[in-house]
Design a protein around this motif. Structure first.
Motif, PDB file in Angstrom:
ATOM      1  N   GLU A 251       0.459  -1.286   0.065  1.00  0.00           N
ATOM      2  CA  GLU A 251      -0.034   0.434  -0.148  1.00  0.00           C
ATOM      3  C   GLU A 251       1.113   1.222  -0.083  1.00  0.00           C
ATOM      4  N   PHE A 252       1.804   1.014   0.631  1.00  0.00           N
ATOM      5  CA  PHE A 252       2.785   2.605   0.792  1.00  0.00           C
ATOM      6  C   PHE A 252       3.807   3.001  -0.232  1.00  0.00           C
ATOM      7  N   ALA A 253       4.216   1.705  -1.112  1.00  0.00           N
ATOM      8  CA  ALA A 253       4.999   1.582  -2.206  1.00  0.00           C
ATOM      9  C   ALA A 253       4.644   2.963  -3.577  1.00  0.00           C
ATOM     10  N   PRO A 254       3.823   2.501  -3.448  1.00  0.00           N
ATOM     11  CA  PRO A 254       2.996   3.668  -4.619  1.00  0.00           C
ATOM     12  C   PRO A 254       3.350   5.820  -4.251  1.00  0.00           C
ATOM     13  N   VAL A 255       3.567   5.749  -3.235  1.00  0.00           N
ATOM     14  CA  VAL A 255       3.558   6.529  -1.961  1.00  0.00           C
ATOM     15  C   VAL A 255       5.174   6.894  -1.877  1.00  0.00           C
ATOM     16  N   TYR A 256       5.533   6.493  -1.515  1.00  0.00           N
ATOM     17  CA  TYR A 256       7.065   6.548  -1.418  1.00  0.00           C
ATOM     18  C   TYR A 256       7.885   6.278  -2.594  1.00  0.00           C
ATOM     19  N   ALA A 257       6.780   5.896  -4.021  1.00  0.00           N
ATOM     20  CA  ALA A 257       7.904   5.772  -5.015  1.00  0.00           C
ATOM     21  C   ALA A 257       7.309   6.866  -5.703  1.00  0.00           C
ATOM     22  N   SER A 258       6.768   7.934  -5.278  1.00  0.00           N
ATOM     23  CA  SER A 258       6.357   9.128  -5.732  1.00  0.00           C
ATOM     24  C   SER A 258       6.847  10.161  -5.184  1.00  0.00           C
ATOM     25  N   GLY A 259       8.063  10.040  -4.231  1.00  0.00           N
ATOM     26  CA  GLY A 259       9.504  11.048  -3.764  1.00  0.00           C
ATOM     27  C   GLY A 259       9.623  11.865  -5.037  1.00  0.00           C
TER      28      GLY A 259
ATOM     29  N   ASP B  31      10.000   8.047 -17.975  1.00  0.00           N
ATOM     30  CA  ASP B  31       9.431   6.222 -18.235  1.00  0.00           C
ATOM     31  C   ASP B  31       8.440   5.827 -17.911  1.00  0.00           C
ATOM     32  N   PRO B  32       7.014   5.803 -17.545  1.00  0.00           N
ATOM     33  CA  PRO B  32       5.852   5.531 -16.889  1.00  0.00           C
ATOM     34  C   PRO B  32       5.882   3.894 -16.433  1.00  0.00           C
ATOM     35  N   ARG B  33       6.122   3.304 -17.491  1.00  0.00           N
ATOM     36  CA  ARG B  33       6.025   2.073 -17.106  1.00  0.00           C
ATOM     37  C   ARG B  33       7.319   1.531 -16.326  1.00  0.00           C
ATOM     38  N   GLY B  34       7.932   2.061 -16.573  1.00  0.00           N
ATOM     39  CA  GLY B  34       9.522   1.880 -15.531  1.00  0.00           C
ATOM     40  C   GLY B  34       9.367   2.308 -14.110  1.00  0.00           C
ATOM     41  N   TRP B  35       8.970   3.386 -15.000  1.00  0.00           N
ATOM     42  CA  TRP B  35       7.936   3.893 -13.351  1.00  0.00           C
ATOM     43  C   TRP B  35       7.052   3.340 -12.024  1.00  0.00           C
ATOM     44  N   ALA B  36       6.278   2.092 -12.991  1.00  0.00           N
ATOM     45  CA  ALA B  36       5.052   1.611 -12.662  1.00  0.00           C
ATOM     46  C   ALA B  36       6.097   0.174 -12.425  1.00  0.00           C
ATOM     47  N   LEU B  37       6.735  -0.376 -12.715  1.00  0.00           N
ATOM     48  CA  LEU B  37       7.837  -2.143 -12.704  1.00  0.00           C
ATOM     49  C   LEU B  37       7.856  -1.387 -11.080  1.00  0.00           C
ATOM     50  N   PHE B  38       8.979  -0.222 -11.266  1.00  0.00           N
ATOM     51  CA  PHE B  38       9.739  -0.371 -10.238  1.00  0.00           C
ATOM     52  C   PHE B  38       9.005   0.421  -8.330  1.00  0.00           C
ATOM     53  N   ALA B  39       8.290   1.283  -8.340  1.00  0.00           N
ATOM     54  CA  ALA B  39       6.765   1.004  -7.257  1.00  0.00           C
ATOM     55  C   ALA B  39       6.420  -0.864  -7.612  1.00  0.00           C
ATOM     56  N   GLN B  40       6.042  -1.336  -8.358  1.00  0.00           N
ATOM     57  CA  GLN B  40       5.329  -2.750  -7.930  1.00  0.00           C
ATOM     58  C   GLN B  40       6.245  -3.843  -7.368  1.00  0.00           C
ATOM     59  N   ARG B  41       7.680  -3.062  -7.942  1.00  0.00           N
ATOM     60  CA  ARG B  41       8.745  -4.700  -6.789  1.00  0.00           C
ATOM     61  C   ARG B  41       9.022  -4.198  -6.024  1.00  0.00           C
ATOM     62  N   LEU B  42       9.522  -2.691  -5.338  1.00  0.00           N
ATOM     63  CA  LEU B  42       8.647  -1.510  -4.196  1.00  0.00           C
ATOM     64  C   LEU B  42       8.253  -2.488  -3.220  1.00  0.00           C
ATOM     65  N   GLY B  43       6.788  -2.880  -3.907  1.00  0.00           N
ATOM     66  CA  GLY B  43       5.318  -3.180  -2.963  1.00  0.00           C
ATOM     67  C   GLY B  43       5.811  -4.576  -2.742  1.00  0.00           C
ATOM     68  N   LEU B  44       7.056  -5.303  -2.766  1.00  0.00           N
ATOM     69  CA  LEU B  44       7.128  -6.534  -2.264  1.00  0.00           C
ATOM     70  C   LEU B  44       7.940  -6.299  -1.516  1.00  0.00           C
ATOM     71  N   HIS B  45       8.927  -5.796  -1.617  1.00  0.00           N
ATOM     72  CA  HIS B  45       9.558  -5.587  -0.058  1.00  0.00           C
ATOM     73  C   HIS B  45       9.368  -5.998   1.568  1.00  0.00           C
ATOM     74  N   SER B  46      10.017  -6.373   2.205  1.00  0.00           N
ATOM     75  CA  SER B  46       9.203  -6.840   3.273  1.00  0.00           C
ATOM     76  C   SER B  46       9.037  -5.579   4.259  1.00  0.00           C
ATOM     77  N   ASP B  47       7.875  -6.024   5.328  1.00  0.00           N
ATOM     78  CA  ASP B  47       7.537  -4.401   6.083  1.00  0.00           C
ATOM     79  C   ASP B  47       8.671  -4.357   6.754  1.00  0.00           C
ATOM     80  N   HIS B  48       8.459  -5.563   7.533  1.00  0.00           N
ATOM     81  CA  HIS B  48       9.821  -5.315   9.055  1.00  0.00           C
ATOM     82  C   HIS B  48      11.667  -5.227   8.193  1.00  0.00           C
ATOM     83  N   GLY B  49      11.443  -5.931   7.194  1.00  0.00           N
ATOM     84  CA  GLY B  49      12.599  -5.689   6.651  1.00  0.00           C
ATOM     85  C   GLY B  49      13.402  -3.888   6.585  1.00  0.00           C
ATOM     86  N   ALA B  50      12.001  -3.224   5.735  1.00  0.00           N
ATOM     87  CA  ALA B  50      11.984  -1.630   5.407  1.00  0.00           C
ATOM     88  C   ALA B  50      12.542  -1.469   6.617  1.00  0.00           C
ATOM     89  N   ALA B  51      11.136  -1.327   7.555  1.00  0.00           N
ATOM     90  CA  ALA B  51      11.022  -0.586   8.845  1.00  0.00           C
ATOM     91  C   ALA B  51      12.461  -0.508   9.803  1.00  0.00           C
TER      92      ALA B  51
END
Length: 293
Positions: A151-159, A169-189
């Motif tokens: 849920e937070f990835a699109p916000v963080y990716a729009s900094g 590169d809208p498509r490249g950015w969308a892939l970046f944001a999608q993959r960012l959404g796979l981060h471990s919540d605990h690991g990221a924190a």
């Protein structure tokens, strides 16, 4: 595809492609080992390329305790991956969080670093922004915990230094944001709290940088405001540093401008290997403008 066991018992996932002199790529907080795909495809034609997932980023281990995360440990992890891959010396290329780790690695063990590239490196280094950076980093850590990465990835990716990537590169950015959404919540924190919030300011290392004799290339986007001034500082502090500023560019340089990134790094590595990336000529005295005699 392999795993390296670190000196403190953590397993790190890494991949390697190609043969030749080694390049180790070190990713940013918003990325992972996959962040370097445009570089692996390009440089593995001539180099042995290694990319790994930092601790806290799957499929590497995700330690529960924040005490297992630190700037010093991030440097240890680079060398532990190199040891597992049986690499004695390597060119190190890092972006943002990875750029900090690469610079610290060059300071600590210059005998193992053929050259260093620090791209998009500077967040939290500026003294006047130090308190703000720590506070916003804690806010980011809390968002990953409360909302979750997806849920937070699109916000963080729009900094403010990511929208340049989104616009180009809208498509490249969308892939970046999608993959960012796979981060471990605990690991990221934990990464935010253990590494980002606690690492020393680069400005406090000026004395060490002045003694550094490793070739360094600093790269920054001209719209990546909190890395631009730090990039200039690093250029002035490190005698063997060069500075490349990308026009109309933000933070995610290697994905936002992959062709330009690859060309500049390729030329840099060629000069390093030819012994041409030397210390600044003492005649190029920044305290002077023109000679009168």
């Amino acid at each position: 595809m392999a795993r390296a066991r670190t000196s403190d018992g953590i397993e790190l996932y890494f991949e390697e492609f190609g043969s030749g002199e080694a390049i180790v790529f070190v990713h940013e907080f918003g990325g992972n080992y996959w962040s370097w795909e445009p570089q692996i495809g390009y440089f593995s034609r001539r180099y042995r390329c290694v990319t790994f997932a930092a601790r806290g980023f799957a499929p590497s281990d995700i330690p529960e305790n924040v005490s297992r995360y630190s700037q010093a440990r991030a440097v240890d992890d680079i060398f532990d991956v190199m040891d597992a891959a049986k690499i004695e010396k390597a060119h190190l290329i890092g972006l943002s969080m990875g750029g900090f780790a690469v610079l610290h690695a060059a300071l600590r063990s210059p005998d193992r670093v053929l050259s260093a590239v620090a791209a998009g490196t500077g967040y939290g280094a500026e003294k006047e922004w130090a308190d703000y950076f720590r506070n916003v980093s804690e806010g980011v850590a809390e968002k990953f915990e409360k909302l979750g990465a997806k849920e937070f990835a699109p916000v963080y990716a729009s900094g403010p230094s990511r929208v340049q990537f989104q616009n180009k590169d809208p498509r490249g950015w969308a892939l970046f944001a999608q993959r960012l959404g796979l981060h471990s919540d605990h690991g990221a924190a934990n990464t935010m709290r253990g590494v980002q919030m606690r690492r020393p300011s680069l400005y406090d290392l000026e004395g060490e940088f002045k003694k550094l004799d490793v070739p360094v290339l600093v790269m920054t986007g001209d719209e990546d405001d909190h890395c631009l001034q730090t990039g200039i500082f690093l250029k002035k502090a490190i005698s063997r540093a060069g500075l490349a500023v990308f026009p109309k560019a933000g933070h995610t340089l290697n994905l936002e401008e992959p062709d330009l990134f690859n060309r500049i790094v390729s030329e840099y590595l060629a000069q390093v290997e030819a012994g041409k990336w030397e210390r600044r000529d003492p005649r190029a005295n920044g305290a002077q403008i023109m000679k009168t005699e």
